[in-house]
Motif scaffolding. Structure first.
Motif, short mmCIF file in Angstrom:
data_model
loop_
_atom_site.label_atom_id
_atom_site.label_comp_id
_atom_site.label_asym_id
_atom_site.label_seq_id
_atom_site.Cartn_x
_atom_site.Cartn_y
_atom_site.Cartn_z
N GLU A 46 8.11 -0.29 -11.17
CA GLU A 46 7.63 0.20 -9.88
C GLU A 46 7.37 -1.06 -9.06
O GLU A 46 6.56 -1.91 -9.44
N GLY A 68 -6.33 1.31 -2.49
CA GLY A 68 -6.02 1.85 -3.81
C GLY A 68 -6.41 0.93 -4.96
O GLY A 68 -7.51 0.37 -4.99
N SER A 69 -5.48 0.79 -5.91
CA SER A 69 -5.80 0.04 -7.13
C SER A 69 -6.09 -1.43 -6.84
O SER A 69 -6.86 -2.07 -7.55
N PHE A 70 -5.49 -1.97 -5.78
CA PHE A 70 -5.74 -3.38 -5.43
C PHE A 70 -7.19 -3.57 -4.99
O PHE A 70 -7.87 -4.50 -5.44
N ASP A 107 4.61 10.50 -0.52
CA ASP A 107 4.21 10.41 -1.94
C ASP A 107 4.13 8.96 -2.40
O ASP A 107 3.37 8.64 -3.30
#
Ligand code: TMP
Length: 235
Positions: free
Chosen positions: A90, A99-101, A196
């Motif tokens: 990915e 987000g994850s960062f 998405d």
């Protein structure tokens, strides 16, 4: 071109063989998952929007010199694509922390980054798609050095093209995930570019117009996808 045997069913798409061994048909579903499939639901109309939006975006990228797997849109939900073998990475690009960062590095969501970030995750559901770096990718043979260079250069170029594209529509491209496939001796863009797989914020209000509305139970999920579609299709 007609669908033959189903080759693969993923969380959001199905892939079918066709009579031409070099072509596949991708069919987009309304199914939505998050957190590696733990959260499940559906977003009505998403499959149609993601199919058509990906094709519009891929055409724009092709016009600007990026090769993609797109061959031809067949229907609202289905597209004929070149057969590729997906590189199991990915490829994530970030322009603004989110987000994850944000979670991992304690940087507040919405903080502009001083340079775009290129990150990789190893596409492996059993392992939960762990973050992986260049040397780890090469060491376990997920891609060759020249392939990784090509992927990295293409991803950064795609980021510049997509940022310019979305800002015209009043949308800030916060971050996104893309995937590449091997096709002959080339590495080309495959998979999708949609709400998405991108974080898309309204340029004025920072309203989230993407799948985070589903991931985070913010409501107005279908409306957000429709709003992105409306902006992409109105001049
Ligand atoms: P992240 O902040 O959760 O790492 O997500 C970065 C970008 O990648 C964001 O635009 C959403 C997208 N993404 C996917 O397309 N698929 C995924 O499975 C995940 C986790 C993120």
């Amino acid at each position: 071109m007609e669908k033959l045997d189903m080759l693969y069913e993923g969380k959001a798409k199905k892939v079918f063989k066709t009579a031409d061994e070099n072509l596949f048909i991708v069919e987009y579903k309304d199914d939505a998952t998050a957190f590696n499939g733990i959260k499940k639901g559906s977003i009505i109309g998403k499959g149609v929007i993601n199919n058509k939006m990906t094709n519009i975006v891929f055409k724009y990228l092709e016009e600007n010199g990026v090769e993609t797997h797109l061959v031809e849109e067949l229907s609202d939900r289905a597209t004929l694509v070149k057969k590729v073998s997906i590189v199991p990475l990915e490829v994530i690009i970030r322009n603004v922390a989110a987000g994850s960062f944000s979670k991992k590095f304690g940087v507040e969501e919405g903080t502009a980054l001083l340079n775009p970030i290129l990150e990789f995750s190893y596409k492996n559901d059993e392992l939960g798609d762990p973050m992986i770096n260049d040397m780890q990718i090469l060491a376990i043979g997920l891609a060759k050095k020249e392939e990784l260079i090509s992927i990295s250069e293409q991803a950064l170029r795609i980021n510049e093209l997509l940022k310019a594209y979305f800002i015209e529509k009043g949308i800030k491209l916060i971050d996104f995930k893309i995937e590449f496939g091997r096709c002959g001796d080339k590495i080309i863009l495959a998979d999708e570019v949609s709400p998405d797989t991108c974080r898309l914020w309204d340029v004025e209000t920072n309203e989230k117009l993407d799948k985070d509305r589903f991931r985070r139970d913010l409501g107005g999920v279908e409306e957000a996808y429709e709003e992105v579609w409306r902006r992409i299709t109105s001049k």
